[in-house]
Write a protein that holds these residues in place. Structure first.
Motif, PDB file in Angstrom:
ATOM      1  N   TYR A 247       0.844  -1.196   0.000  1.00  0.00           N
ATOM      2  CA  TYR A 247       0.000   0.000   0.000  1.00  0.00           C
ATOM      3  C   TYR A 247       0.881   1.249   0.000  1.00  0.00           C
ATOM      4  CZ  TYR A 247      -3.344  -3.565   1.329  1.00  0.00           C
ATOM      5  OH  TYR A 247      -4.117  -4.707   1.352  1.00  0.00           O
ATOM      6  N   THR A 248       0.704   2.088  -1.001  1.00  0.00           N
ATOM      7  CA  THR A 248       1.540   3.274  -1.145  1.00  0.00           C
ATOM      8  C   THR A 248       1.111   4.374  -0.179  1.00  0.00           C
ATOM      9  OG1 THR A 248       0.105   4.109  -2.907  1.00  0.00           O
ATOM     10  CG2 THR A 248       1.979   2.764  -3.568  1.00  0.00           C
ATOM     11  N   ASP A 249       2.026   5.286   0.087  1.00  0.00           N
ATOM     12  CA  ASP A 249       1.709   6.429   0.948  1.00  0.00           C
ATOM     13  C   ASP A 249       0.646   7.294   0.279  1.00  0.00           C
ATOM     14  OD1 ASP A 249       3.557   5.613   2.831  1.00  0.00           O
ATOM     15  OD2 ASP A 249       5.172   6.832   1.975  1.00  0.00           O
ATOM     16  N   TYR A 250      -0.191   7.916   1.097  1.00  0.00           N
ATOM     17  CA  TYR A 250      -1.282   8.754   0.592  1.00  0.00           C
ATOM     18  C   TYR A 250      -0.886  10.209   0.687  1.00  0.00           C
ATOM     19  CZ  TYR A 250      -6.251   8.942  -0.716  1.00  0.00           C
ATOM     20  OH  TYR A 250      -7.440   9.077  -1.405  1.00  0.00           O
ATOM     21  N   ASP A 251      -1.004  10.921  -0.417  1.00  0.00           N
ATOM     22  CA  ASP A 251      -0.667  12.341  -0.471  1.00  0.00           C
ATOM     23  C   ASP A 251      -1.931  13.161  -0.217  1.00  0.00           C
ATOM     24  OD1 ASP A 251       0.186  14.903  -0.995  1.00  0.00           O
ATOM     25  OD2 ASP A 251       1.164  14.423  -2.909  1.00  0.00           O
ATOM     26  N   TRP A 252      -1.985  13.829   0.938  1.00  0.00           N
ATOM     27  CA  TRP A 252      -3.158  14.603   1.314  1.00  0.00           C
ATOM     28  C   TRP A 252      -3.088  16.056   0.856  1.00  0.00           C
ATOM     29  CZ3 TRP A 252      -7.498  12.413   2.729  1.00  0.00           C
ATOM     30  CH2 TRP A 252      -7.462  11.144   3.318  1.00  0.00           C
ATOM     31  N   ALA A 253      -2.089  16.394   0.047  1.00  0.00           N
ATOM     32  CA  ALA A 253      -2.010  17.765  -0.482  1.00  0.00           C
ATOM     33  C   ALA A 253      -3.254  18.058  -1.316  1.00  0.00           C
ATOM     34  CB  ALA A 253      -0.755  17.934  -1.329  1.00  0.00           C
ATOM     35  N   LEU A 254      -3.662  19.315  -1.309  1.00  0.00           N
ATOM     36  CA  LEU A 254      -4.888  19.717  -1.991  1.00  0.00           C
ATOM     37  C   LEU A 254      -4.810  19.447  -3.491  1.00  0.00           C
ATOM     38  CD1 LEU A 254      -7.527  21.127  -1.019  1.00  0.00           C
ATOM     39  CD2 LEU A 254      -6.550  23.256  -1.885  1.00  0.00           C
ATOM     40  N   ASN A 255      -5.913  18.988  -4.069  1.00  0.00           N
ATOM     41  CA  ASN A 255      -5.977  18.705  -5.513  1.00  0.00           C
ATOM     42  C   ASN A 255      -6.239  19.980  -6.307  1.00  0.00           C
ATOM     43  OD1 ASN A 255      -8.628  19.040  -4.606  1.00  0.00           O
ATOM     44  ND2 ASN A 255      -9.468  17.551  -6.055  1.00  0.00           N
ATOM     45  N   ASP A 256      -5.485  21.002  -6.001  1.00  0.00           N
ATOM     46  CA  ASP A 256      -5.648  22.302  -6.663  1.00  0.00           C
ATOM     47  C   ASP A 256      -4.928  22.292  -8.001  1.00  0.00           C
ATOM     48  OD1 ASP A 256      -6.280  25.005  -7.020  1.00  0.00           O
ATOM     49  OD2 ASP A 256      -4.396  25.633  -6.086  1.00  0.00           O
ATOM     50  N   ARG A 257      -5.493  23.011  -8.964  1.00  0.00           N
ATOM     51  CA  ARG A 257      -4.871  23.149 -10.271  1.00  0.00           C
ATOM     52  C   ARG A 257      -4.880  24.627 -10.662  1.00  0.00           C
ATOM     53  NH1 ARG A 257      -3.512  18.923  -9.074  1.00  0.00           N
ATOM     54  NH2 ARG A 257      -3.522  16.954 -10.208  1.00  0.00           N
ATOM     55  N   PRO A 258      -3.810  25.104 -11.298  1.00  0.00           N
ATOM     56  CA  PRO A 258      -3.779  26.509 -11.715  1.00  0.00           C
ATOM     57  C   PRO A 258      -4.780  26.788 -12.816  1.00  0.00           C
ATOM     58  CG  PRO A 258      -1.921  25.319 -12.635  1.00  0.00           C
ATOM     59  CD  PRO A 258      -2.590  24.387 -11.659  1.00  0.00           C
ATOM     60  N   ARG A 259      -5.159  28.017 -12.936  1.00  0.00           N
ATOM     61  CA  ARG A 259      -6.079  28.411 -13.992  1.00  0.00           C
ATOM     62  C   ARG A 259      -5.430  28.271 -15.359  1.00  0.00           C
ATOM     63  NH1 ARG A 259      -8.983  33.977 -12.088  1.00  0.00           N
ATOM     64  NH2 ARG A 259      -9.535  33.327  -9.992  1.00  0.00           N
ATOM     65  N   GLY A 260      -6.294  28.222 -16.371  1.00  0.00           N
ATOM     66  CA  GLY A 260      -5.791  28.232 -17.736  1.00  0.00           C
ATOM     67  C   GLY A 260      -5.576  26.863 -18.322  1.00  0.00           C
ATOM     68  N   ALA A 261      -5.566  25.813 -17.474  1.00  0.00           N
ATOM     69  CA  ALA A 261      -5.405  24.466 -18.014  1.00  0.00           C
ATOM     70  C   ALA A 261      -6.664  24.068 -18.760  1.00  0.00           C
ATOM     71  CB  ALA A 261      -5.124  23.484 -16.885  1.00  0.00           C
ATOM     72  N   ARG A 262      -6.498  23.273 -19.773  1.00  0.00           N
ATOM     73  CA  ARG A 262      -7.639  22.864 -20.581  1.00  0.00           C
ATOM     74  C   ARG A 262      -8.501  21.893 -19.796  1.00  0.00           C
ATOM     75  NH1 ARG A 262      -7.469  19.140 -25.719  1.00  0.00           N
ATOM     76  NH2 ARG A 262      -5.800  18.307 -24.463  1.00  0.00           N
ATOM     77  N   PRO A 263      -9.827  22.057 -19.731  1.00  0.00           N
ATOM     78  CA  PRO A 263     -10.692  21.127 -19.015  1.00  0.00           C
ATOM     79  C   PRO A 263     -10.576  19.728 -19.594  1.00  0.00           C
ATOM     80  CG  PRO A 263     -11.870  23.139 -19.568  1.00  0.00           C
ATOM     81  CD  PRO A 263     -10.566  23.184 -20.299  1.00  0.00           C
ATOM     82  N   SER A 264     -10.657  18.732 -18.712  1.00  0.00           N
ATOM     83  CA  SER A 264     -10.553  17.353 -19.154  1.00  0.00           C
ATOM     84  C   SER A 264     -11.854  16.894 -19.777  1.00  0.00           C
ATOM     85  CB  SER A 264     -10.213  16.443 -17.967  1.00  0.00           C
ATOM     86  OG  SER A 264     -11.203  16.550 -16.985  1.00  0.00           O
ATOM     87  N   ALA A 265     -11.749  15.906 -20.643  1.00  0.00           N
ATOM     88  CA  ALA A 265     -12.934  15.312 -21.253  1.00  0.00           C
ATOM     89  C   ALA A 265     -13.572  14.359 -20.266  1.00  0.00           C
ATOM     90  CB  ALA A 265     -12.534  14.574 -22.526  1.00  0.00           C
ATOM     91  N   PRO A 266     -14.870  14.043 -20.426  1.00  0.00           N
ATOM     92  CA  PRO A 266     -15.511  13.061 -19.563  1.00  0.00           C
ATOM     93  C   PRO A 266     -14.784  11.733 -19.635  1.00  0.00           C
ATOM     94  CG  PRO A 266     -17.135  14.238 -20.865  1.00  0.00           C
ATOM     95  CD  PRO A 266     -15.790  14.626 -21.396  1.00  0.00           C
ATOM     96  N   ALA A 267     -14.860  10.969 -18.556  1.00  0.00           N
ATOM     97  CA  ALA A 267     -14.167   9.693 -18.493  1.00  0.00           C
ATOM     98  C   ALA A 267     -14.620   8.773 -19.608  1.00  0.00           C
ATOM     99  CB  ALA A 267     -14.416   9.032 -17.138  1.00  0.00           C
ATOM    100  N   ALA A 268     -13.670   8.092 -20.251  1.00  0.00           N
ATOM    101  CA  ALA A 268     -13.987   7.172 -21.331  1.00  0.00           C
ATOM    102  C   ALA A 268     -14.331   5.809 -20.756  1.00  0.00           C
ATOM    103  CB  ALA A 268     -12.790   7.065 -22.276  1.00  0.00           C
TER     104      ALA A 268
END
Length: 263
Positions: free
Chosen positions: A237-258
């Protein structure tokens, strides 16, 4: 006018959401929020903070829904959406400056036990939704990959709301995407390394043996080949990263899950 705002206005006007107050209403508004601010599973919290009133309106619409009146698939989708939307709200309540969702709690009470979620005339916690409702009544291990804890190691936040009519396919896609992510599941030193979700919720997966079978079920060709070559089926079991899932502005929105990759 920024594209995100235009998109929200389009959704609201196209669905008549500003005049309707029901499940379809919350779904359309929530779809607009996600489309404007989710970037590859991360969240543009800075942008959302500027438009927090829109999220608040979505939460008001959710609070007006009686889940008991919904057919089961729609009810499950509603609870997933409510959990994820209120988690976003929890982060915004502490933005800026918050680096982890754990900072939204204290030494006496974790953020997941805080009663701040308005749901069907009551105020409940995120734990009440996850453990008291979803795990207790529906028992689907795939739900662990749909609920988002606003953290780097958490399964990514979907870029669209969950819907009853597509729920099964959406859960399959989210689960497969997470399991086939090399950052989450990989073989090293003759052992399979997996997320701690499989440890924390081991009973939901049927223990270590059940977790292995679950992972093999959703494994794409590359991962499946690696799994089939392993003689040792014990998990790391790998270590869990609790850092916030923040993303900077300007990144292209992801497509819906395939759809999930098939073995």
């Amino acid at each position: 006018m920024r594209p995100g705002i235009c998109l929200m206005i389009f959704f609201l006007l196209a669905t008549g959401w500003a005049e309707a107050w029901g499940e379809g209403a919350y779904s359309a508004g929530y779809a607009a929020v996600l489309a404007a601010h989710v970037r590859d599973g991360g969240v543009d919290y800075a942008g959302l903070k500027e438009q927090e009133a829109l999220l608040n309106t979505v939460l008001e619409a959710m609070a007006a829904v009686d889940p008991a009146t919904l057919p089961q698939p729609e009810r499950i989708a509603f609870y997933i959406n409510a959990y994820n939307a209120w988690t976003i709200k929890l982060i915004l309540d502490h933005w800026p400056g918050i680096r982890s969702i754990k900072e939204a709690g204290n030494i006496l009470r974790s953020p997941w036990k805080r009663e701040f979620v308005r749901l069907a005339g009551k105020t409940v916690s995120l734990d009440a939704i996850e453990h008291g409702i979803l795990r207790r009544h529906y028992g689907d291990a795939r739900l662990h990959f749909a609920l988002n804890c606003a953290s780097v190691s958490c399964p990514p936040l979907a870029g669209v709301p969950y819907q009853g009519q597509t729920l099964n396919a959406q859960l399959d896609a989210q689960t497969a995407a997470f399991i086939n992510d090399p950052a989450q599941t990989f073989v090293a030193d003759g052992r399979l390394h997996v997320s701690k979700l499989f440890d924390w919720y081991g009973e939901d997966f049927g223990g270590e043996t059940g977790a292995w079978a679950f992972i093999r079920r959703f494994a794409g060709p590359r991962l499946a080949t690696a799994l089939d070559a392993l003689a040792d089926h014990r998990l790391v079991y790998t270590d869990y990263d609790w850092a916030l899932n923040d993303r900077p502005r300007g990144a292209r929105p992801s497509a819906p899950a395939a759809a999930p990759e098939q073995p």
